[in-house]
Motif scaffolding. Structure first.
Motif, PDB file in Angstrom:
ATOM      1  N   ASP A 167      -5.044  -6.352  12.967  1.00 20.63           N
ATOM      2  CA  ASP A 167      -5.982  -5.238  13.053  1.00 20.63           C
ATOM      3  C   ASP A 167      -5.967  -4.454  11.738  1.00 20.63           C
ATOM      4  N   PRO A 168      -7.077  -4.420  11.029  1.00 22.96           N
ATOM      5  CA  PRO A 168      -7.088  -3.670   9.751  1.00 22.96           C
ATOM      6  C   PRO A 168      -6.838  -2.178   9.948  1.00 22.96           C
ATOM      7  N   LEU A 169      -7.002  -1.704  11.170  1.00 22.50           N
ATOM      8  CA  LEU A 169      -6.757  -0.288  11.429  1.00 22.50           C
ATOM      9  C   LEU A 169      -5.305  -0.019  11.851  1.00 22.50           C
ATOM     10  N   SER A 170      -4.490  -1.071  11.870  1.00 26.69           N
ATOM     11  CA  SER A 170      -3.084  -0.840  12.199  1.00 26.69           C
ATOM     12  C   SER A 170      -2.256  -0.801  10.915  1.00 26.69           C
ATOM     13  N   ALA A 171      -1.537   0.318  10.702  1.00 29.11           N
ATOM     14  CA  ALA A 171      -0.686   0.425   9.510  1.00 29.11           C
ATOM     15  C   ALA A 171       0.472  -0.561   9.611  1.00 29.11           C
ATOM     16  N   ASN A 172       0.932  -0.806  10.842  1.00 27.66           N
ATOM     17  CA  ASN A 172       2.021  -1.765  11.084  1.00 27.66           C
ATOM     18  C   ASN A 172       3.099  -1.592  10.018  1.00 27.66           C
ATOM     19  N   TRP A 173       3.694  -0.428   9.973  1.00 33.14           N
ATOM     20  CA  TRP A 173       4.562  -0.052   8.859  1.00 33.14           C
ATOM     21  C   TRP A 173       5.664  -1.055   8.587  1.00 33.14           C
ATOM     22  N   TRP A 174       6.126  -1.700   9.648  1.00 37.24           N
ATOM     23  CA  TRP A 174       7.222  -2.653   9.462  1.00 37.24           C
ATOM     24  C   TRP A 174       6.802  -3.895   8.669  1.00 37.24           C
ATOM     25  N   GLN A 175       5.519  -3.980   8.320  1.00 38.62           N
ATOM     26  CA  GLN A 175       5.122  -5.082   7.433  1.00 38.62           C
ATOM     27  C   GLN A 175       5.873  -4.990   6.093  1.00 38.62           C
ATOM     28  N   ASN A 176       6.427  -3.791   5.814  1.00 39.39           N
ATOM     29  CA  ASN A 176       7.174  -3.606   4.557  1.00 39.39           C
ATOM     30  C   ASN A 176       8.622  -4.082   4.650  1.00 39.39           C
ATOM     31  N   TYR A 177       8.975  -4.646   5.785  1.00 43.44           N
ATOM     32  CA  TYR A 177      10.364  -5.039   6.050  1.00 43.44           C
ATOM     33  C   TYR A 177      11.066  -5.715   4.866  1.00 43.44           C
ATOM     34  N   PRO A 178      10.453  -6.735   4.237  1.00 43.08           N
ATOM     35  CA  PRO A 178      11.173  -7.428   3.150  1.00 43.08           C
ATOM     36  C   PRO A 178      11.531  -6.518   1.974  1.00 43.08           C
ATOM     37  N   LYS A 179      10.727  -5.488   1.727  1.00 43.01           N
ATOM     38  CA  LYS A 179      11.067  -4.553   0.641  1.00 43.01           C
ATOM     39  C   LYS A 179      12.362  -3.824   0.985  1.00 43.01           C
TER      40      LYS A 179
END
Lengths: 822, 191, 237
Positions: free
Chosen positions: A283-295
């Motif tokens: 969903d382009p409207l979901s920030a899904n913050w944990w997508q940054n997990y690898p950082k």
């Protein structure tokens, strides 16, 4: 806490349930009182009338272990009387989501259940049965009208239709008129612009349904639009000065600093690990913050191993231990394993498990199996001296014990994080007393010696030890500033981020700058921004409030994440970015508007949960460059339906493992079908057993703290609460012929403890159906070491080793006991 | 000049004392003795955060600059935005936590089957602990599990604690424990 | 202008921060106590306990109330103990603060007579007969600090300030309290500098919440001294 202490003053209705804030968090009442002075209602629900109850507008009692029944009734009341916040519920929660066909619920069991005969877990669910339906793009299907029978909203309505007043009252023992009064008063906060808050603590967590107790309230808070707003939120009142920080830094088996996952054995490479734990949203409207997990994971590895963590060695990923998939290594499991002789060495560092662990007799017995123990504390204690405790024979106990004297907090420097997520710096007053040392120095020194031993003498798999970054010293002494900077993180090479050149060795400004390529380190991404090139943010002391004047004090100390004082604050505004509450607003959109559209981005007030544009323009058109407010959730919505929990997507009432009733009025599942129950010889349990007819519960008093180790050696506090006691009703005392102030025995299936009887009007027997159920309460502050008489013992000798399936927290708030005269 | 609350108190205090000394009647002598110095006047002042519950109240620690260098007084910090000087019974007693005759002040050791503690040096204690850690770890280290997957861990050593540590101490402590291969790492948050 | 303290019991949570803060500031030793079936401890004020939160459970109008009463010296405007002692080296009033002060010289007084003269039953004697009670933290006040107990109070149940401010505040608080507690009242506000606001019948809190009729009666000699005013000092009647 999603909110923070001062924010309680902004509330219109405060529910204190599962905590006793006036006694255990006394200063919170500064803000409870301020709210009440402005007209807020205080509701207190507790099995016992406490100092909190003494100040409440509405007090009512419930039998320990029946909170889900109580709150389930509130959900039904809210839905049937149409008191939920329609706009908020439809826009920001997953109430409109369509649940898949495989979901079902029948007679206390959700779809996908398998019983586990071997234990300790009673059973488990195949959670794929609870999945949402997705559209062709992989985005959840929704019905914003909430009418579809398969929506979360309708399923919730159906689920809680069973929680009618008669049944709830019969289970909880709370009179129906009291239930209605509480429901009505709290549900009034569903009105836009009104805020209700919950202050809970271990009274909710320490149950076999602990996680679901809290989820039930979280659902109510979402439905009433109370999340993200000032005076609202779900507020866990944490009990220790740095239990928030120590949790954030993950002194826990299942998580790494910043709530990253402990790797499973199947995560056989850094890439596999990151892939497994990084959620994906279509969903382009979901920030899904944990997508940054690898950082965050790579930056953490860089902090662990410094220069030796390189791309070629997966930043040292394989140097760190992995846990077996499906296995659990929790507190209970440590002592179960120790009891069976499978643990040889043990650190009890600033903790007193001989009194704090449930079923403490098992804990104490387990220690006899150890080869060695290191006990670091400021006082001698029941753990370090377990070998000379009651009923032991030192000449038969092999365990070597090293007891190391630690400095008291005021004798050292460093930070702690309060329940409101505020990291605050403390300074040194006097030097450590005698030969005691700050924990930091002890840890550093021990680390040095272990590293040297491996460097010199070799040893098994020595890479992680010799490569561990260990330079947190200045002039030979531990330097908390160096550790604090490591936690924040550095640029490890010159790198250009966001068009700005960041020099090697400088501190990372915030976690938005962290990288996956090893060019940044950060010991804990959540604390990235706490100690920057601008200085130590946690030491700030400005008493200037933010423009919204709701007590955020943004430049006093620092709070995670990125100094955001109220999390999920994007839900405090409507889709157009305008605060629901015009007076006590948290954030508001202040960008420019042209022809009904927003044309520039600006938020004022608290640090917004993401600085994107609002979901809608002033003219009501939807924006594509916005995000849903619950940014830590994969889909961006508050979870009324919680498909990630071990025991079901909706909370359901089950009886405590030990309970006074023979039947669960809601289903034929007596106990949580996924509860965790241990079964060694030391794990006796007794339910509906005439030998243990009374409900028992544990709690704290204002004048002592936890196992009492930091209060029992103090004469001023012992003067106030000198003895182990049991509180009981006048009715029960009469039944047992017990006089106020006399010593009695309280006995459970596990052990017996001598107590002074406090016979009080503050406990009343419960009417449970046609039966009368008595409840008693004991504080868990005592132990044989202090006072030196040895007569005052730990309430945890009585409590069971059974726990919640999500957390394995013990059920110390509801168990069965007997009370007899000495 | 922007005054914070505590500056204000200091200034108004000085004024009050000034008034007190002038224009008084027969009891001047006694007033002077009371209006004189606070016991904390020559103390070093440092700020702290209460070590008990997680409200995070601020307190001021007065440490003697003379003699033993110990704590003379600990009271609520009026400039702390949360507690504004308030403290509960526990917070009000921190001085007695610090200056307590029951505190441990020397490392101690209990030998196997012994019935007593013996005082030992830090050097001896830390060297011996390092030895025990290395020995138990090396004897029990699992490079792979029953399925043959890499795990690099020991389950023979466990650690509990601590919410009583500072953040920075928690972080270095977990990093040390994890580097040793411990998976049994737990603390107060679980109980 | 003398100083006053308002103690609004209707918002006191009984946390007892004040009770310990008092001991902390005054370096008073703890007493050896036993739980006698109540949270209240010690059971009474003593030479080492100037401030005591009394706790009572009462059923009032069919509802359970847990009443907290942070008992301490009222620092009377015309203090009977001072009059009775008639020795400024033992008991005197700090005219700058209104605080009634006891010195070591109280040892020379008839302790029981002094205790008996107090309408609120406050002073307590040591084994050697020396008397002690709350000193309003007079040293703190003179240095611009609030009394230790007031500083510690979390809810604002205890307030400190100039007498006229505190009287005004007491009036406002009373009006506010009456909305929840129709029988709320201030206890002897015109006679004392430590003014209590209670929500219920004062006798439910402690026997001596209000000035007791059968105590504090002035003996003949004291009454005579009072009548004669300042001259009495010279005459030492």
């Amino acid at each position: 806490m999603t909110n923070h202490w001062i924010d309680i003053k902004n509330s219109d209705c405060i529910l204190i349930m599962g905590s006793n804030a006036a006694e255990n968090h006394p200063i919170s009442f500064k803000y409870v009182t301020q709210a009440m002075e402005k007209g807020a209602k205080l509701i207190n629900v507790d099995p016992r009338f406490t100092r909190t109850s003494s100040k409440a507008d509405i007090y009512t009692a419930l039998r320990s272990g029946t909170d889900i029944a109580f709150l389930g009734g509130m959900i039904k009341y809210i839905l049937e009387n149409n008191l939920y916040n329609h706009e908020y519920t439809a826009a920001y929660t997953n109430a409109p989501f369509i649940v898949g066909e495989a979901y079902g619920f029948k007679d206390g069991l959700f779809a996908g259940y398998t019983k586990n005969e071997e234990g300790p877990s009673a059973g488990s669910y195949d959670k794929s049965k609870w999945a949402f339906e997705m559209d062709a793009n992989g985005v959840p299907k929704l019905d914003r009208t909430l009418k579809n029978k398969k929506t979360v909203f309708q399923l919730m309505k159906e689920h809680y239709s069973r929680y009618d007043l008669d049944t709830v009252s019969k289970v909880t023992g709370t009179p129906k008129e009291d239930l209605i009064e509480v429901y009505k008063t709290y549900a009034a906060t569903g009105k836009t612009g009104k805020a209700g808050t919950i202050m809970y603590a271990m009274g909710w967590t320490q149950h076999t349904v602990g996680t679901q107790n809290i989820r039930t309230m979280a659902m109510i808070q979402l439905m009433l639009g109370n999340m993200g707003v000032a005076g609202g939120g779900v507020n866990a009142l944490r009990g220790e000065s740095n239990v928030q920080g120590s949790t954030d830094h993950c002194l826990l088996w299942h998580i790494w600093p910043g709530y990253l996952k402990t790797p499973r054995a199947s995560n056989n490479s850094l890439e596999a690990y990151n892939k497994k734990w990084t959620p994906k949203s279509q969903d382009p409207l979901s920030a899904n913050w944990w997508q940054n997990y690898p950082k965050y994971s790579v930056s953490l590895l860089k902090s662990f191993f410094g220069k030796t963590a390189t791309k070629d060695n997966q930043f040292g990923y394989n140097w760190l231990p992995k846990v077996d998939d499906g296995s659990v290594y929790s507190w209970f499991d440590i002592f179960d394993s120790m009891y069976k002789g499978d643990v040889k060495g043990f650190f009890a560092w600033g903790q007193n498990p001989a009194c704090s662990g449930s079923n403490a007799s098992k804990v104490r017995k387990s220690m006899e199996e150890l080869d060695w123990m290191v006990n670091v504390n400021i006082f001698d204690n029941e753990t370090g001296s377990f070998w000379k405790g009651p009923g032991t024979d030192a000449s038969k106990i092999k365990t070597e014990v090293f007891m190391l004297p630690a400095a008291v907090s005021v004798e050292k420097e460093g930070s702690i994080t309060n329940s409101g997520r505020w990291m605050q710096w403390r300074y040194q007053g006097p030097k450590p007393l005698g030969n005691s040392r700050p924990d930091g120095d002890i840890i550093m020194e021990l680390g040095q010696r272990i590293k040297e031993a491996y460097k010199k003498g070799g040893g098994v798999f020595k890479d992680p030890i010799v490569n561990l970054k260990w330079d947190y010293e200045t002039n030979g002494a531990y330097d908390p500033h160096k550790a604090a900077k490591e936690i924040n993180g550095y640029f490890t090479k010159d790198v250009t981020v966001k068009g700005k050149l960041c020099k090697k060795g400088t501190l990372v400004p915030s976690f938005a700058w962290l990288q996956t390529d090893g060019s940044t380190s950060s010991g804990n991404w959540l604390y990235c921004n706490s100690y920057t090139e601008k200085g130590n943010m946690s030491a700030r002391r400005s008493q200037q409030d933010a423009p919204n004047n709701i007590g955020l004090y943004p430049e006093f100390a620092w709070c995670w994440p990125v100094n955001r004082r109220i999390i999920y604050n994007r839900a405090s505004v409507d889709p157009k970015g305008r605060p629901w509450d015009k007076k006590d607003w948290v954030i508001k959109f202040a960008g420019e508007e042209k022809d009904g559209k927003y044309v520039s981005k600006k938020w004022i007030g608290d640090v917004p949960d993401g600085g994107w544009y609002p979901l809608e323009n002033p003219d009501g058109s939807k924006r594509k460059d916005s995000k849903h407010p619950f940014i830590m959730r994969k889909h961006g919505f508050g979870q009324i339906f919680g498909p990630g929990r071990a025991d079901g997507p909706f909370p359901e009432h089950y009886e405590p493992l030990e309970c006074p009733v023979e039947k669960n009025s809601f289903s034929s599942q007596m106990v949580n079908p996924t509860a965790v129950v241990y079964n060694t010889k030391a794990d006796a349990h007794a339910t509906c057993d005439p030998r243990f007819p009374f409900v028992g519960t544990t709690y704290r008093v204002s004048e002592h703290w936890q196992t009492g180790l930091m209060t029992r050696p103090q004469p001023w506090l012992m003067e106030l609460q000198p003895n182990m006691f049991v509180e009981m009703s006048e009715e029960l005392a009469k039944l047992r012929g017990i006089k106020n102030g006399e010593r009695v025995n309280v006995t459970s299936a596990r052990s017996s403890v001598e107590c002074t009887a406090i016979v009080t009007k503050r406990f009343k027997p419960f009417k449970i159906g046609y039966a009368t159920v008595h409840q008693v309460g004991v504080p868990w502050h005592y132990g044989w070491r202090w006072p030196a008489t040895g007569t005052e013992e730990s309430a945890n000798l009585l409590t069971p080793s059974a726990g919640d399936p999500n957390t394995r927290i013990p059920e110390t708030k509801a168990f069965m006991v007997n009370v007899t005269k000495l | 000049m922007k005054l914070d609350r505590r500056d204000f108190i200091k200034i108004s205090g000085a004024t009050a004392a000034g008034i007190a000394v002038s224009g008084l009647g027969f009891d001047l002598k006694q007033v002077k003795s009371h209006a004189g110095m606070l016991k904390t006047r020559y103390a070093k002042e440092s700020t702290t955060i209460c070590c008990y519950c997680a409200v995070g109240c601020g307190a001021i620690v007065h440490t003697s600059k003379r003699g033993d260098g110990r704590v003379m007084n600990i009271e609520g910090d009026p400039d702390h935005v949360i507690n504004q000087g308030s403290l509960c019974s526990k917070g009000s007693s921190i001085k007695q936590l610090v200056e307590n005759e029951n505190r441990l002040t020397e490392p101690m050791y209990r030998a196997p089957y012994s019935d007593k503690w013996q005082t030992v040096s830090w050097d001896w204690a830390l060297n011996n602990i390092a030895d025990r850690v290395k020995k138990t770890r090396d004897e029990s280290f699992e490079k792979t599990n029953a399925k043959g997957q890499t795990v690099n861990r020991t389950t023979k050593i466990a650690s509990v604690g601590s919410a009583a540590l500072d953040n920075e101490e928690c972080w270095i402590y977990q990093s040390l424990m994890r580097s040793l291969g411990l998976v049994y790492i737990e603390h107060q948050a679980r109980i | 202008m003398s100083k006053s303290i308002l103690i609004d019991t209707t918002i006191c949570t009984g946390c007892r921060g004040c009770q310990v803060a008092c001991k902390q500031w005054h370096n008073l030793p703890a007493e050896k106590t036993t739980n006698v079936g109540s949270f209240q401890n010690p059971q009474d004020l003593s030479f080492d306990t100037y401030k005591l939160v009394r706790m009572n459970e009462e059923i009032i109008n069919g509802k359970l109330e847990w009443l907290f009463f942070a008992d301490q010296c009222r620092h009377c405007i015309d203090a009977p103990c001072l009059e009775t002692a008639f020795d400024e080296n033992a008991i005197y009033k700090d005219s700058a603060t209104g605080a009634v002060q006891y010195t070591k010289t109280t040892k020379k007084l008839d302790a029981d007579e002094i205790i008996g003269s107090c309408p609120y039953n406050i002073p307590r004697k040591a084994v050697d007969g020396t008397l002690a009670k709350c000193d309003m933290c007079n040293d703190r006040i003179h240095n611009g600090l609030k009394p230790a107990c007031v500083t510690a109070c979390p809810t604002g149940a205890m307030q400190f300030g100039d007498r006229d401010e505190i009287l005004a505040l007491a009036g406002q608080r009373l009006e506010k309290a009456k909305k929840k507690f129709p029988k709320a009242m201030l206890l002897n506000p015109d006679e004392v500098n430590v003014i209590y606001l209670v929500g219920f019948d004062p006798e439910l809190y402690t026997d001596y919440a209000v000035a007791s009729n059968d105590r504090g009666g002035l003996s003949r000699s004291v009454a005579l001294r009072k009548m004669m005013g300042p001259f009495a000092k010279m005459m030492r009647v």
